[in-house]
Write a protein that holds these residues in place. Structure first.
Motif, PDB file in Angstrom:
ATOM      1  N   LEU A   9     -14.019  21.311 -24.584  1.00 13.82           N
ATOM      2  CA  LEU A   9     -13.374  20.246 -23.627  1.00 13.82           C
ATOM      3  C   LEU A   9     -13.511  20.319 -22.252  1.00 13.82           C
ATOM      4  O   LEU A   9     -13.962  19.446 -21.646  1.00 13.82           O
ATOM      5  N   LEU A  10     -13.294  21.639 -21.691  1.00 10.30           N
ATOM      6  CA  LEU A  10     -13.434  21.856 -20.192  1.00 10.30           C
ATOM      7  C   LEU A  10     -14.858  21.512 -19.599  1.00 10.30           C
ATOM      8  O   LEU A  10     -14.859  21.073 -18.742  1.00 10.30           O
ATOM      9  N   ALA A  11     -15.880  21.876 -20.432  1.00  9.52           N
ATOM     10  CA  ALA A  11     -17.051  21.591 -20.218  1.00  9.52           C
ATOM     11  C   ALA A  11     -17.481  20.268 -19.986  1.00  9.52           C
ATOM     12  O   ALA A  11     -17.985  19.748 -18.779  1.00  9.52           O
ATOM     13  N   VAL A  12     -17.313  19.444 -20.666  1.00 11.71           N
ATOM     14  CA  VAL A  12     -17.073  17.887 -20.773  1.00 11.71           C
ATOM     15  C   VAL A  12     -16.249  17.463 -19.446  1.00 11.71           C
ATOM     16  O   VAL A  12     -16.631  16.598 -18.910  1.00 11.71           O
ATOM     17  N   VAL A  13     -15.196  17.971 -19.429  1.00 17.49           N
ATOM     18  CA  VAL A  13     -14.113  17.298 -18.526  1.00 17.49           C
ATOM     19  C   VAL A  13     -14.625  17.665 -17.023  1.00 17.49           C
ATOM     20  O   VAL A  13     -14.679  16.669 -16.267  1.00 17.49           O
ATOM     21  N   LYS A  14     -15.249  18.943 -16.799  1.00 14.73           N
ATOM     22  CA  LYS A  14     -15.811  19.040 -15.475  1.00 14.73           C
ATOM     23  C   LYS A  14     -17.131  18.487 -15.441  1.00 14.73           C
ATOM     24  O   LYS A  14     -17.150  18.019 -13.986  1.00 14.73           O
ATOM     25  N   ALA A  15     -17.760  18.229 -16.117  1.00 16.47           N
ATOM     26  CA  ALA A  15     -19.120  17.508 -16.215  1.00 16.47           C
ATOM     27  C   ALA A  15     -18.820  16.137 -15.469  1.00 16.47           C
ATOM     28  O   ALA A  15     -19.700  15.234 -14.968  1.00 16.47           O
ATOM     29  N   ARG A  16     -17.564  15.490 -16.048  1.00 14.65           N
ATOM     30  CA  ARG A  16     -17.159  14.215 -15.504  1.00 14.65           C
ATOM     31  C   ARG A  16     -16.257  14.139 -14.052  1.00 14.65           C
ATOM     32  O   ARG A  16     -16.064  13.059 -13.527  1.00 14.65           O
ATOM     33  N   GLY A  17     -16.219  15.458 -13.766  1.00 14.32           N
ATOM     34  CA  GLY A  17     -16.003  15.494 -12.372  1.00 14.32           C
ATOM     35  C   GLY A  17     -14.215  15.631 -12.251  1.00 14.32           C
ATOM     36  O   GLY A  17     -13.599  15.733 -11.087  1.00 14.32           O
ATOM     37  N   ASP A  18     -13.629  16.124 -13.522  1.00 13.15           N
ATOM     38  CA  ASP A  18     -12.072  16.245 -13.414  1.00 13.15           C
ATOM     39  C   ASP A  18     -12.029  17.932 -13.271  1.00 13.15           C
ATOM     40  O   ASP A  18     -12.395  18.531 -14.314  1.00 13.15           O
ATOM     41  N   HIS A  19     -11.478  18.331 -12.198  1.00 21.03           N
ATOM     42  CA  HIS A  19     -11.338  19.588 -12.230  1.00 21.03           C
ATOM     43  C   HIS A  19      -9.864  20.225 -11.968  1.00 21.03           C
ATOM     44  O   HIS A  19      -9.544  21.292 -11.733  1.00 21.03           O
ATOM     45  N   SER A  20      -8.989  19.413 -12.541  1.00 22.47           N
ATOM     46  CA  SER A  20      -7.594  19.822 -12.673  1.00 22.47           C
ATOM     47  C   SER A  20      -7.006  19.185 -13.921  1.00 22.47           C
ATOM     48  O   SER A  20      -7.428  18.155 -14.274  1.00 22.47           O
ATOM     49  N   GLN A  21      -5.714  19.760 -14.012  1.00 22.06           N
ATOM     50  CA  GLN A  21      -5.135  19.000 -15.188  1.00 22.06           C
ATOM     51  C   GLN A  21      -4.191  17.625 -14.749  1.00 22.06           C
ATOM     52  O   GLN A  21      -4.194  16.878 -15.662  1.00 22.06           O
ATOM     53  N   ALA A  22      -3.957  17.501 -13.431  1.00 21.12           N
ATOM     54  CA  ALA A  22      -3.626  16.361 -12.926  1.00 21.12           C
ATOM     55  C   ALA A  22      -4.700  15.512 -13.227  1.00 21.12           C
ATOM     56  O   ALA A  22      -4.286  14.255 -13.405  1.00 21.12           O
ATOM     57  N   ALA A  23      -5.970  15.539 -13.010  1.00 23.13           N
ATOM     58  CA  ALA A  23      -7.047  14.706 -13.182  1.00 23.13           C
ATOM     59  C   ALA A  23      -7.308  14.345 -14.594  1.00 23.13           C
ATOM     60  O   ALA A  23      -7.286  13.077 -14.823  1.00 23.13           O
ATOM     61  N   ILE A  24      -6.928  15.438 -15.453  1.00 24.26           N
ATOM     62  CA  ILE A  24      -7.032  14.885 -16.840  1.00 24.26           C
ATOM     63  C   ILE A  24      -6.087  13.897 -17.164  1.00 24.26           C
ATOM     64  O   ILE A  24      -6.130  13.084 -18.043  1.00 24.26           O
ATOM     65  N   ALA A  25      -4.765  14.176 -16.707  1.00 19.47           N
ATOM     66  CA  ALA A  25      -3.749  13.215 -17.139  1.00 19.47           C
ATOM     67  C   ALA A  25      -3.797  12.075 -16.434  1.00 19.47           C
ATOM     68  O   ALA A  25      -3.390  11.072 -17.283  1.00 19.47           O
ATOM     69  N   ARG A  26      -4.127  12.057 -15.378  1.00 20.76           N
ATOM     70  CA  ARG A  26      -4.512  10.588 -14.792  1.00 20.76           C
ATOM     71  C   ARG A  26      -5.347   9.664 -15.709  1.00 20.76           C
ATOM     72  O   ARG A  26      -5.365   8.683 -15.616  1.00 20.76           O
ATOM     73  N   ARG A  27      -6.423  10.308 -15.961  1.00 23.32           N
ATOM     74  CA  ARG A  27      -7.676   9.705 -16.459  1.00 23.32           C
ATOM     75  C   ARG A  27      -7.152   9.312 -18.310  1.00 23.32           C
ATOM     76  O   ARG A  27      -7.565   7.983 -18.457  1.00 23.32           O
ATOM     77  N   THR A  28      -6.430   9.939 -18.796  1.00 22.99           N
ATOM     78  CA  THR A  28      -6.134  10.142 -20.083  1.00 22.99           C
ATOM     79  C   THR A  28      -4.797   9.274 -20.220  1.00 22.99           C
ATOM     80  O   THR A  28      -4.640   8.752 -21.393  1.00 22.99           O
ATOM     81  N   GLY A  29      -3.841   9.448 -19.413  1.00 22.84           N
ATOM     82  CA  GLY A  29      -2.466   8.972 -19.752  1.00 22.84           C
ATOM     83  C   GLY A  29      -1.813   9.708 -20.451  1.00 22.84           C
ATOM     84  O   GLY A  29      -0.560   9.409 -20.756  1.00 22.84           O
ATOM     85  N   ILE A  30      -2.081  11.151 -20.629  1.00 25.28           N
ATOM     86  CA  ILE A  30      -1.324  12.142 -21.333  1.00 25.28           C
ATOM     87  C   ILE A  30      -0.672  12.818 -20.376  1.00 25.28           C
ATOM     88  O   ILE A  30      -1.183  13.057 -19.112  1.00 25.28           O
ATOM     89  N   ALA A  31       0.700  13.250 -20.566  1.00 31.25           N
ATOM     90  CA  ALA A  31       1.624  13.904 -19.763  1.00 31.25           C
ATOM     91  C   ALA A  31       0.861  15.185 -19.119  1.00 31.25           C
ATOM     92  O   ALA A  31       0.215  15.890 -19.996  1.00 31.25           O
TER      93      ALA A  31
END
Length: 74
Positions: A9-31
């Motif tokens: 998951l992290l490999a895909v997430v980082k490839a999309r430019g999201d390098h923090s938990q906050a960025a993942i949360a913002r993109r997905t709407g997951i807390a």
């Protein structure tokens, strides 16, 4: 039993430019607290959250959710 493959998951997430938990949360709407628990392996995403991850990162869930033997979980 199934578990989130955090490194995959992290490999895909980082490839999309999201390098923090906050960025993942913002993109997905997951807390952010849930994202943190998923990445630390303390919790597993429910189907709704797994689908959000898949949708926002163009994932095939079979690539990031792996079957593990029940004996390995204990």
């Amino acid at each position: 039993m199934f578990r989130l493959d955090v490194p995959a998951l992290l490999a895909v997430v980082k490839a999309r430019g999201d390098h923090s938990q906050a960025a993942i949360a913002r993109r997905t709407g997951i807390a952010e607290s849930s994202v943190s628990r998923y990445l630390r392996g303390e919790a597993q995403p429910d189907l709704n959250c797994a689908m959000r991850l898949a949708e926002h990162y163009d994932l095939d869930l079979r690539g990031v959710i792996k079957r593990v033997p029940i004996e390995a979980v204990a």
